[in-house]
Design an enzyme around this catalytic site. Structure first.
Site, PDB file in Angstrom:
ATOM      1  N   ARG A 181       0.856  -1.195   0.000  1.00 36.95           N
ATOM      2  CA  ARG A 181       0.000   0.000   0.000  1.00 36.95           C
ATOM      3  C   ARG A 181       0.888   1.239   0.000  1.00 36.95           C
ATOM      4  O   ARG A 181       1.645   1.479   0.944  1.00 36.95           O
ATOM      5  CB  ARG A 181      -0.905  -0.007   1.236  1.00 36.95           C
ATOM      6  CG  ARG A 181      -1.814   1.209   1.386  1.00 36.95           C
ATOM      7  CD  ARG A 181      -2.592   1.072   2.704  1.00 36.95           C
ATOM      8  NE  ARG A 181      -3.530   2.152   2.931  1.00 36.95           N
ATOM      9  CZ  ARG A 181      -3.246   3.279   3.584  1.00 36.95           C
ATOM     10  NH1 ARG A 181      -2.021   3.489   4.045  1.00 36.95           N
ATOM     11  NH2 ARG A 181      -4.170   4.196   3.769  1.00 36.95           N
ATOM     12  N   LEU A 182       0.805   2.024  -1.058  1.00 34.16           N
ATOM     13  CA  LEU A 182       1.613   3.236  -1.182  1.00 34.16           C
ATOM     14  C   LEU A 182       0.876   4.380  -0.495  1.00 34.16           C
ATOM     15  O   LEU A 182      -0.008   5.023  -1.066  1.00 34.16           O
ATOM     16  CB  LEU A 182       1.876   3.551  -2.658  1.00 34.16           C
ATOM     17  CG  LEU A 182       2.589   2.452  -3.450  1.00 34.16           C
ATOM     18  CD1 LEU A 182       2.799   2.897  -4.902  1.00 34.16           C
ATOM     19  CD2 LEU A 182       3.919   2.070  -2.814  1.00 34.16           C
ATOM     20  N   ASP A 183       1.245   4.616   0.757  1.00 31.86           N
ATOM     21  CA  ASP A 183       0.539   5.583   1.587  1.00 31.86           C
ATOM     22  C   ASP A 183       0.818   7.013   1.132  1.00 31.86           C
ATOM     23  O   ASP A 183       1.972   7.387   0.890  1.00 31.86           O
ATOM     24  CB  ASP A 183       0.978   5.412   3.044  1.00 31.86           C
ATOM     25  CG  ASP A 183       0.362   6.436   3.961  1.00 31.86           C
ATOM     26  OD1 ASP A 183      -0.874   6.409   4.126  1.00 31.86           O
ATOM     27  OD2 ASP A 183       1.115   7.278   4.496  1.00 31.86           O
ATOM     28  N   ALA A 184      -0.246   7.823   1.029  1.00 35.86           N
ATOM     29  CA  ALA A 184      -0.134   9.254   0.714  1.00 35.86           C
ATOM     30  C   ALA A 184       0.754   9.512  -0.496  1.00 35.86           C
ATOM     31  O   ALA A 184       1.447  10.531  -0.574  1.00 35.86           O
ATOM     32  CB  ALA A 184       0.383  10.020   1.937  1.00 35.86           C
ATOM     33  N   VAL A 185       0.721   8.607  -1.455  1.00 36.59           N
ATOM     34  CA  VAL A 185       1.672   8.659  -2.565  1.00 36.59           C
ATOM     35  C   VAL A 185       1.458   9.874  -3.465  1.00 36.59           C
ATOM     36  O   VAL A 185       2.399  10.328  -4.143  1.00 36.59           O
ATOM     37  CB  VAL A 185       1.600   7.352  -3.385  1.00 36.59           C
ATOM     38  CG1 VAL A 185       0.277   7.244  -4.130  1.00 36.59           C
ATOM     39  CG2 VAL A 185       2.779   7.235  -4.339  1.00 36.59           C
TER      40      VAL A 185
END
Length: 581
Positions: free
Chosen positions: A237-241
């Protein structure tokens, strides 16, 4: 070099040139390969071709913190594992464990050590055990790092390579166009061995933004992805990408370099021996969110962020008009891509995704209704210095306690309907643990921790929880039981494959309805959801039930006889009418 290897190298170098035009693309491409495939690792000769075999109708995810369940005696990750095996083994097959690393704030999203498991939760062996039995999702918190991390301490001491890891700006720069998710000041002054510096803080002053203009930052995160994958993680999961790449005098969101970095990560994942799925977390309006599919070359999956506020509005208003209007205009996910559908997460119910989808007066009614049930509202700063609602803070179960009309006797049925909609739609369903457990708002945690989001982050005492789940009269047991039963039914229906055909039907504003058809066209399901407190009757001919087939409501077991002219739905009733079981 084989033709396939040459193609891989050329594509990787092209992406590197796009991101870092001033650097030697071939050298950096080699460093990237070494970071993602260290000595002893191998990559595929051919990249995976985008298709619909990465997921099936069996897939459903639980979202949970590593310490959502406690007992004061056992490691929280042990308890989470026990809960998964005891209650959800044949119900969900994936779990998103929210940041399980050492941290300093934001419940894990201010990471202080990316390579360790928070010892208060457990260790890598506990993560491995969960990953061995469930599809495991981990967070790559790649936009920022804790202000108390070794990385940032080394930056302040001027130690390489971290002396160039963080994004600096000046208070004199024109930052008026920067898109903000928070109301705190964007820049923070810190003391370093080289004098005072102003570092960029998109979210909080304990979360210092990294500078991906330095390729060493990218290389370090590729090594971290490899560590996760080697420990059983399948979904990253690419957080705040969306905020990844920053430029002064720009919005610093969705910049081309951000998309190029995701494309680079997608390419590496597609050439990995392991199955790796990239999920982007971009809590933004529809078109911006959809852009992270790219051209089938960015995220494998994206969060369907408009769903939480639109379903909430439908259930509160008794009308599916805006939900249906939005859904009818949504494109099917591209081949090799999927939506992640949900109503609740560890954060609040985002209001930004509702921009342009709900009129201001309708949003105002939602906000007031959430306040009436004891929920909270978090704000964000606008470019003109004003503020706007960023998210509603409440458990989704509690949010169903009232409608625009007020409180009534349909709280339970309304909530079950809201979650059934999530199961019916194209995509992969995901359920926050506190939705499955009908957790009420935790006002004590808000008071103790001083943050709105704590209202939706209750930590259950496991013996207490088990006692509630063993009592069939509690809403906790009833919600978990009904949702589990429906997920079991769903997992057997090929028409609920995440990429199966979907058509939004316009029947009655009180009925949200979609037609799903399996990829082989063998099964059809008419999924009908009454979002109102009224009985609603639909003419049989309106949903085109073929006369020479036997149609059954998969949820009730009722056969829809060919002579029946009308189909009635009770308040908040859901029906999955299918020609196959």
């Amino acid at each position: 070099m084989t033709e396939q290897s040459q193609s891989f190298s050329l594509r990787l170098s092209a992406l590197v040139s796009q991101i870092y035009p001033d650097l030697d693309a071939d050298i950096l491409a080699s460093q990237i390969v070494e970071a993602f495939w260290p000595e002893g690792s191998k990559r595929r000769k051919r990249g995976r071709t985008p298709g619909n075999k990465l997921w099936t109708q069996n897939d459903a995810l639980l979202i949970s913190y590593g310490n959502s369940i406690l007992d004061g005696a056992h490691k929280p990750l042990d308890l989470l594992y026990d809960f998964l095996v005891r209650y959800l083994k044949d119900v969900i097959n994936g779990v998103h464990i929210l940041p399980f690393f050492p941290f300093t704030s934001d419940d894990g999203f201010a990471v202080s050590d990316y390579r360790a498991v928070n010892p208060q939760l457990g260790d890598w062996a506990d993560i491995n055990r969960i990953g061995a039995e469930f599809h495991l999702m981990s967070d790559l918190v790649l936009n920022h790092v804790s202000s108390q991390s070794t990385w940032f301490n080394d930056y302040r001491q001027g130690k390489a390579p971290f002396d160039k890891f963080f994004f600096e700006a000046s208070p004199d720069d024109d930052l008026s166009a920067v898109v903000r998710p928070r109301t705190t000041p964007l820049l923070q002054e810190v003391e370093t061995v080289n004098g005072p510096r102003h570092v960029w803080c998109t979210f909080s002053h304990d979360q210092i933004d990294l500078d991906f203009r330095n390729p060493e930052v990218l290389l370090e995160f590729l090594r971290i992805i490899r560590l996760h994958v080697d420990n059983g993680v399948q979904i990253i999961r690419l957080d705040a990408v969306a905020f990844l790449w920053k430029e002064v005098e720009s919005p610093s969101i969705h910049l081309p370099q951000t998309h190029a970095i995701i494309q680079l990560m997608r390419m590496l994942c597609d050439y990995a021996q392991e199955t790796i799925i990239l999920l982007t977390e971009t809590n933004v309006p529809k078109a911006e969110n959809l852009s992270y599919f790219g051209n089938r070359n960015e995220a494998h999956a994206i969060y369907n962020f408009p769903l939480p506020p639109l379903i909430l509005h439908a259930m509160m208003s008794g009308s599916a008009h805006y939900l249906q209007k939005w859904q009818s205009g949504m494109p099917p996910a591209q081949l090799g891509c999927a939506y992640l559908n949900f109503t609740a997460s560890h954060d609040g119910i985002g209001m930004r995704p509702a921009e342009g989808l709900l009129p201001e007066d309708e949003k105002a009614q939602m906000i007031q209704t959430v306040k009436d049930i004891g929920g909270l509202v978090s704000m964000r700063t606008l470019p003109d210095g004003g503020e706007a609602p960023y998210e509603l803070n409440t458990t989704y179960y509690e949010a169903m306690a009232r409608t625009f009309k007020g409180a009534d006797d349909h709280h339970f049925e309304r909530f079950i309907c809201s979650q059934t909609i999530v199961m019916s739609l194209e995509g992969i369903p995901a359920f926050y643990i506190h939705s499955l457990l009908a957790t009420p708002n935790d006002h004590d945690s808000v008071a103790k921790r001083g943050m709105n989001r704590a209202i939706n982050r209750h930590r259950w005492d496991y013996p207490t929880l088990r006692g509630l789940l063993e009592d069939p009269t509690t809403p906790h047991a009833q919600v978990l039981g009904i949702l589990s039963d429906r997920l079991r039914v769903r997992s057997r229906q090929t028409a609920f494959h995440p990429n199966a055909t979907q058509f939004t039907m316009a029947l009655d504003s009180r009925i949200f309805s979609v037609w799903r058809q399996s990829l082989d066209r063998h099964q059809s399901i008419f999924a009908l959801h009454n979002v109102s407190d009224e009985d609603v009757t639909i003419p049989r001919v309106a949903i085109n039930l073929i006369d020479d087939e036997i149609w059954i409501d998969l949820l009730s077991g009722e056969t829809i006889e060919s002579g029946v002219a009308d189909i009635t739905l009770r308040p908040y009733q859901c029906r999955w009418i299918s020609n196959r079981q």
